[in-house]
Design a protein around this motif. Structure first.
Motif, PDB file in Angstrom:
ATOM      1  N   LEU A 167       0.817  -1.209   0.000  1.00 56.15           N
ATOM      2  CA  LEU A 167       0.000   0.000   0.000  1.00 56.15           C
ATOM      3  C   LEU A 167       0.849   1.257   0.000  1.00 56.15           C
ATOM      4  CD1 LEU A 167      -2.913  -0.942   2.419  1.00 56.15           C
ATOM      5  CD2 LEU A 167      -2.890  -0.980  -0.085  1.00 56.15           C
ATOM      6  N   LYS A 211      -0.375   3.371  -3.478  1.00 58.54           N
ATOM      7  CA  LYS A 211      -0.901   4.705  -3.166  1.00 58.54           C
ATOM      8  C   LYS A 211      -1.833   5.205  -4.266  1.00 58.54           C
ATOM      9  CE  LYS A 211       2.823   6.340  -0.208  1.00 58.54           C
ATOM     10  NZ  LYS A 211       3.922   7.296  -0.076  1.00 58.54           N
ATOM     11  N   LEU A 228      -5.134   3.311  -3.867  1.00 64.24           N
ATOM     12  CA  LEU A 228      -5.918   3.830  -2.745  1.00 64.24           C
ATOM     13  C   LEU A 228      -6.537   5.183  -3.089  1.00 64.24           C
ATOM     14  CD1 LEU A 228      -3.743   2.891   0.350  1.00 64.24           C
ATOM     15  CD2 LEU A 228      -5.874   1.826  -0.426  1.00 64.24           C
ATOM     16  N   THR A 252     -10.667   5.824  -3.245  1.00 60.88           N
ATOM     17  CA  THR A 252     -11.375   6.789  -2.402  1.00 60.88           C
ATOM     18  C   THR A 252     -12.137   7.826  -3.221  1.00 60.88           C
ATOM     19  OG1 THR A 252      -9.415   8.210  -2.202  1.00 60.88           O
ATOM     20  CG2 THR A 252      -9.753   6.560  -0.480  1.00 60.88           C
ATOM     21  N   TYR A 309      -6.598  -4.867  10.178  1.00 62.22           N
ATOM     22  CA  TYR A 309      -6.283  -4.214   8.910  1.00 62.22           C
ATOM     23  C   TYR A 309      -6.582  -2.725   8.883  1.00 62.22           C
ATOM     24  CZ  TYR A 309      -5.423  -8.850   7.175  1.00 62.22           C
ATOM     25  OH  TYR A 309      -4.895 -10.097   7.002  1.00 62.22           O
ATOM     26  N   TYR A 336      -4.407   0.662   6.924  1.00 58.61           N
ATOM     27  CA  TYR A 336      -4.957   1.616   5.954  1.00 58.61           C
ATOM     28  C   TYR A 336      -4.959   3.033   6.539  1.00 58.61           C
ATOM     29  CZ  TYR A 336      -6.516  -2.148   2.880  1.00 58.61           C
ATOM     30  OH  TYR A 336      -6.551  -3.222   2.023  1.00 58.61           O
ATOM     31  N   LEU A 368      -3.211   6.125   4.771  1.00 54.29           N
ATOM     32  CA  LEU A 368      -4.097   7.140   4.180  1.00 54.29           C
ATOM     33  C   LEU A 368      -4.142   8.446   4.966  1.00 54.29           C
ATOM     34  CD1 LEU A 368      -7.141   4.949   3.107  1.00 54.29           C
ATOM     35  CD2 LEU A 368      -5.652   6.257   1.589  1.00 54.29           C
TER      36      LEU A 368
END
Length: 189
Positions: A92, A98, A101, A105, A153, A157, A161
């Motif tokens: 990630l 990145k 992600l 979003t 998890y 994240y 993030l």
């Protein structure tokens, strides 16, 4: 027949080109034209398989992580999750991670595909690992596996993030210690 043999290779070359290019440029600067040039294909070839660069980047992510996560229910559950969380944090935090992600979003359709093509599959494997740990007597059989998986998890994240940092080995170890305290079977002396 020649076209059929070339097709999968071209597809992989396109996905690899996207991954390579993201190492040197941002997702917002990435273009289909540049990917096509890097892969040695025409833009029409890319658009034949992907509606836009978001879908292309998601598929590149899926290809990149395809063989990275393996659960071994024979190992202690804490060791297996430690290995898995470390791999997840590295992936990630990579440029492709990145970028993925970011688009997840921002794009509801991509988020749905991310969930069905990646997250739900990994979560199912993790649930099986917890079930095996229950059967071996490593964790309580009354745990809510969904909540436990969110506890394991979610912080990974969140760290990437929100805090924009990679959870290190110490963080992952402490996370596992705290979660395991709540789900392990107490020692009966």
């Amino acid at each position: 027949m020649t076209g059929k043999k070339k097709e999968p290779r071209s597809r992989n070359e396109i996905l690899n080109a996207a991954i390579e290019m993201l190492e040197f440029t941002s997702y917002s600067s990435l273009t289909i034209e540049a990917i096509a040039s890097q892969a040695g294909v025409g833009k029409t070839t890319i658009y034949r398989w992907w509606e836009n660069k978001a879908y292309l980047v998601l598929d590149a992510f899926l290809m990149a992580v395809d063989s990275k996560f393996e659960f071994n229910s024979n190992n202690p559950v804490q060791d297996t999750f430690k290995q898995h969380l470390e791999v997840l944090a590295r992936i990630l935090n990579s440029k492709i991670g990145k970028s993925t992600l970011s688009i997840v979003t921002e794009n509801e359709e991509i988020a749905k595909k991310f969930y069905t093509s990646y997250l739900s599959l990994r979560r199912s494997e993790a649930k099986q690992l917890l079930q095996a740990a229950m059967e071996k007597g490593e964790v309580q059989s009354i745990i809510n596996t969904d909540v436990v998986l969110d506890m394991l998890y979610g912080p990974i994240y969140f760290q990437i993030l929100i805090y924009k940092k990679v959870p290190d080995e110490d963080y992952i170890n402490e996370l596992l210690i705290q979660v395991m305290k709540g789900i392990s079977i107490p020692n009966q002396s």
